[in-house]
Each structure stands twice: as C-alpha cells, then as structure tokens.
Motif scaffolding. Sequence first.
Motif, PDB file in Angstrom:
ATOM      1  N   HIS A 411     -21.758  -1.130  -3.874  1.00 54.45           N
ATOM      2  CA  HIS A 411     -21.479  -0.945  -5.298  1.00 54.45           C
ATOM      3  C   HIS A 411     -20.506   0.210  -5.522  1.00 54.45           C
ATOM      4  O   HIS A 411     -19.544   0.098  -6.281  1.00 54.45           O
ATOM      5  N   LEU A 412     -20.734   1.331  -4.813  1.00 52.03           N
ATOM      6  CA  LEU A 412     -19.856   2.481  -4.990  1.00 52.03           C
ATOM      7  C   LEU A 412     -18.455   2.209  -4.456  1.00 52.03           C
ATOM      8  O   LEU A 412     -17.465   2.653  -5.025  1.00 52.03           O
ATOM      9  N   THR A 458      -7.832  10.245   0.099  1.00 54.04           N
ATOM     10  CA  THR A 458      -8.528   9.257  -0.722  1.00 54.04           C
ATOM     11  C   THR A 458      -7.722   7.977  -0.805  1.00 54.04           C
ATOM     12  O   THR A 458      -6.518   7.956  -0.549  1.00 54.04           O
ATOM     13  N   CYS A 459      -8.451   6.920  -1.182  1.00 56.12           N
ATOM     14  CA  CYS A 459      -7.837   5.622  -1.438  1.00 56.12           C
ATOM     15  C   CYS A 459      -8.631   4.955  -2.538  1.00 56.12           C
ATOM     16  O   CYS A 459      -9.855   5.144  -2.651  1.00 56.12           O
ATOM     17  N   TRP A 464     -12.286   5.194   2.405  1.00 54.72           N
ATOM     18  CA  TRP A 464     -11.951   6.481   2.993  1.00 54.72           C
ATOM     19  C   TRP A 464     -12.806   7.579   2.378  1.00 54.72           C
ATOM     20  O   TRP A 464     -13.285   8.494   3.053  1.00 54.72           O
ATOM     21  N   ASP A 465     -13.046   7.480   1.080  1.00 54.40           N
ATOM     22  CA  ASP A 465     -13.836   8.499   0.401  1.00 54.40           C
ATOM     23  C   ASP A 465     -15.270   8.537   0.929  1.00 54.40           C
ATOM     24  O   ASP A 465     -15.874   9.614   1.057  1.00 54.40           O
ATOM     25  N   PRO A 470      -9.935   7.319   7.680  1.00 50.39           N
ATOM     26  CA  PRO A 470      -8.901   6.577   6.942  1.00 50.39           C
ATOM     27  C   PRO A 470      -9.118   5.073   6.996  1.00 50.39           C
ATOM     28  O   PRO A 470      -9.438   4.502   8.053  1.00 50.39           O
ATOM     29  N   CYS A 471      -8.970   4.425   5.849  1.00 53.35           N
ATOM     30  CA  CYS A 471      -9.096   2.968   5.769  1.00 53.35           C
ATOM     31  C   CYS A 471      -7.781   2.314   6.221  1.00 53.35           C
ATOM     32  O   CYS A 471      -6.836   2.995   6.629  1.00 53.35           O
ATOM     33  N   ASN A 472      -7.719   0.992   6.136  1.00 50.70           N
ATOM     34  CA  ASN A 472      -6.507   0.279   6.546  1.00 50.70           C
ATOM     35  C   ASN A 472      -5.304   0.699   5.706  1.00 50.70           C
ATOM     36  O   ASN A 472      -4.183   0.867   6.233  1.00 50.70           O
ATOM     37  N   HIS A 473      -5.519   0.888   4.412  1.00 56.83           N
ATOM     38  CA  HIS A 473      -4.426   1.290   3.543  1.00 56.83           C
ATOM     39  C   HIS A 473      -3.957   2.705   3.872  1.00 56.83           C
ATOM     40  O   HIS A 473      -2.758   3.004   3.869  1.00 56.83           O
TER      41      HIS A 473
END
Length: 546
Positions: A411-412, A458-459, A464-465, A470-473
Amino acid sequence: MSLRHQVLVDFPDPKYEKYGKEPFVTIILYHGGKIIRRPKSDYVGGIKKDDDDGVSEGEGDDESDGLEDSDYDGGGDDSETDSNVDGCGDEDSGQEEVESSDSEDTTSSDDFDSVAGSDGEKKEPHPVFNPRNKYDPHFEIGMIFSNKIELREAIHSHAVSTKRSLKIFKNDKRRVYVKCQGDGCQWVMHALKLGEESTFQIRQYNPEHKCARSFNVKNMSSKWLSAKYEDAFRTDPKRNVKGFRKDVIKELRCHVSRNQAYRAKKKALEAIEGKAEDQFDSLWDYASELRKSNPGSTVMMVMTNGDDGNGQRKFSKFYVCFDALKKGFLSGCRPVIGVDGCHLKGHGGVLLTAVSIDPNNNLYPLAYAVVSGETREAWQWFLELLRDDLHIVRDDTFTFISDKQKGLFLHLSLCSLGQITDSVMEELGKLDSKVVEWLSDKPPAHWSRYVVNLQNHTCTCRKWDLTGIPCNHGMSAICSQSLEPEDFVNPCYTVATFIEVYKHAILPVNGPKLWEKTGLIPPLPPNFGRVQEGLQKLEDWSLMSS
C-alpha cells in the motif's frame, strides 16, 4: 529408637566389679551423646530381659502376629520397647550413664560396624535402602527406610519393575502392609516404624510371586511418572506428550494412558519451573533485578486500582525494554517497527511485542509487554512507552506494521503512484474518455513515468524510499550519470553499521536466590478471563494428541 543410631558391643570391664566379671553390653546412643552400660546377662539377643514381665517384645498389637523376630520389635507399645532397650527411666536395672567423650572404650572402630548377638558373635548390620535405586528397588528382611514416603515410593517402583499390581492394605502411622493383587499370589511385605523416629523396617517379606506379569499395573500414576522423568523434561521442556507416552510404554512395558502422560508432563514442569501463582510473589524483586543488572532499561509494572482489603492489588501490565536494544536500534536499524500480540496460557492475557529490522534484514527485538488483551487502551499504553524509549519525535519518519494492516508495504509503495495516476487519469478523461477506458486495463507501470531524485535518494515509485536500495528507475539514472551504485545504498547495509548495532549486550540476570528483596507487597495473580470448561478440555485434548 532407630538402628541407625545405636551399636551393641560385648566386652568385659573391670571398673564395674559390682556386676561381677561377666561381659557388658554397651549401647551407643548417637542422638543422645551418651553411653549406657549394662550386664550382658540382662540381654537375650539384644533385648532386655525383665524378671517380672519377661521379655517385652510385640505386646499390644495383635496385627503384628506372624512377623519375624528382630532385635527390636516395632510392634506393640513402642514407648515400652524403647524403655527396655535404652534403659532410660529404669532405676532397678543397675545401669550407669557415662558421657561418650569420657568413656574408656577399648574396642576398635570395626566393632561398631556390627550388632552383637546373645553368643557374643558379631552379626552383619541391617541393610539400608539406597534412594538411588528407588526406581529399581530390591527388598529384604530387616531393610531400613528413612521414612514412610521413601518406603511407599519404593513399593510403587517395585510394582512397575516387576509388572505386578501391589496393594497397600494397611497404612497408618506405624504400619505399612502390602500384598500382591494377583490371584493366589503369596507375595507379601510388612514394615513397621521403629520407635519414635520416622524410620521404617521390613519385618516380614515373601518375595515369591505366583501370578503372571501384567501389562496394566495399577500402581502406575502420573505422580510417579513425573518424578521419574523430571530430568528428561528439564532437558527438553517442549517434549511432545504423544512421543513421551510412546517412549515410556516402550521402556517400562506398562500401559500409560494419554491423561497420565499429560498430567505427568504438567506436574514435572511445575516441579521444575514452579507454579505461575507463586511466581507473582517475586515480580517486584524481578523488576528490580532487571534494572540493577541492565542499567538504563525500562521496566514498568502496573497494578489494578482496587485491592483485596489486605493492601494487595492484582497484576495488570508489565513492560520491558532493555537499554542495549534501545541503543542498537538507534545505531543503525531501519526505521521499520512491527508490532504483534499473542495469547498466553495459564492465567490468560496477551503478550505484546515490538521488533525492527537490522542491517542484515533480520528481525531485531525492541520491547515486550504482558497485558490483559489486545485493546485500544493496552496498545496505546505500549506504544507510548515504546515511543519514549526509541525517541520517536515524528511518526511519519517510521513505518509501523501490524497484523491488522495486511499488505501495508504494498500500500505504501503504490500510494504516491496512485495519487499521480489518479490526477493524470482525471486530466486525460477530460480530453478523451476512451483513453481512460483503454489505460484502466493496463498496469500503471507499463505507461506511467517516474521521477528520480539522486540527491535525496528517492523515486516516485517509492521502492527506493522503502528499501534503501536504488530501484530500476534509480539505477537507470545512476548509470546515465556514470556514477557508482554503491554510493546510493543506505548506510544501514554496511558492515560498520551492523557491528555498531550489535556491540551492545543484554547482561545476564542473577538467580532468584540472589535477588535483592524490595519489601513491596506482591501483586495478586490476575484474572484476565475465565476459559470455558469445554474449551479447556479441548485444549488439553489437543495437547495430548500433539
């Protein structure tokens, strides 16, 4: 007078010429610290001979007929028997009392290891039962037991080891009579109390069994099982009842019911850990010891408002947060806190717990509490104490998870994305409603755009948060700038942070005997809720079947 406390020795003594030159009998009274001397002619086989009354043995007890003769007959009037043996209070017997420390005893120490007979020859001392053999006892005539409890336990153990049911058909302060319940069996044993002491001695014993062995022994009981296997449950308190019953039947070759196995485990654990009701008496001392052994820890106990009229109030809540856990959490654990509760057995109540996630993605304990139930008031009390211990000033900087919020992470992570897509969809709907219908069937990740901020790590996808990785973006943005991805990983994943978190230790607590007494009035056991009888039986049945 117990045979453990006296020895008879024959020797001539010229100091007592008024009795002639005949040998004397010396009675050593260990508990009295005195030596009483008498002429040997006054004794026949160790029993004083009275010219007027004859030999006093076994008078006044019709049920002692048929018992084998012994040096000291426990039947009849024990006070009279003791008087004849000890010589106390008999002024006509020609005795003289001498302190043992001043006596001139010329006999060797070996003489005190035997009992003198009427012919002056030494006899072997009566055998004494060894408690180490209480689960595989061996009986014989003259054997001495320290008390009746030891004798009865040996009888039940003998019944189990021989696979025969034994019945104690006479059991009073001075007699224990046992017989075998087998058809036509002649096994019998009579034991009598010796004097005014707790000692019992076997006077009559027929060891021959004429009956066959039986798988169902009536002497088998949960009390006997709990005592025999107490050490096994001490080593493994969570031992399965079903497996325990199976192992006992295989070892003893006797029937053990499921109820007996369950009650045996329960009694053994009570003997090891003590009853829950008794442990409430030490709660104040325990709380004080926790604070003493772990300075800086938060230990709080709450009582009910009313009392029972004696100044005692009932237990209500108990909260513990160790100082080492506080420091470890603040040193580098992730800002994620999970809370949960589970029901307790016994007096009921609920155990509330709070955990976090360490730098290695493992659970990290924070605090625990015992409360009456998962109520709003109980959770508020627990979380307020937790907030003060962890120095939480802004709630929005931490993520709280509980079993009441399934899928909270998902959800978050989609919260911000959902807000963006809703606004975009609303604008697109103003332009063309068919576009909205077409996009609604497609996952937002296939057509939405994300905003990456490398400076803030952040993304807008929020992955990422939440994870700190780090995420893919974010990786696409990092690689496009020719930067090192490791520089954008949260410091909580480093080895240095991991060591910092676990460098604080929870110090051990002393045993209950070393706890400082606070002197406070102990709380009464709580009454968190009465379990229905049917549910309790169902719980017991499930425990036995497990």
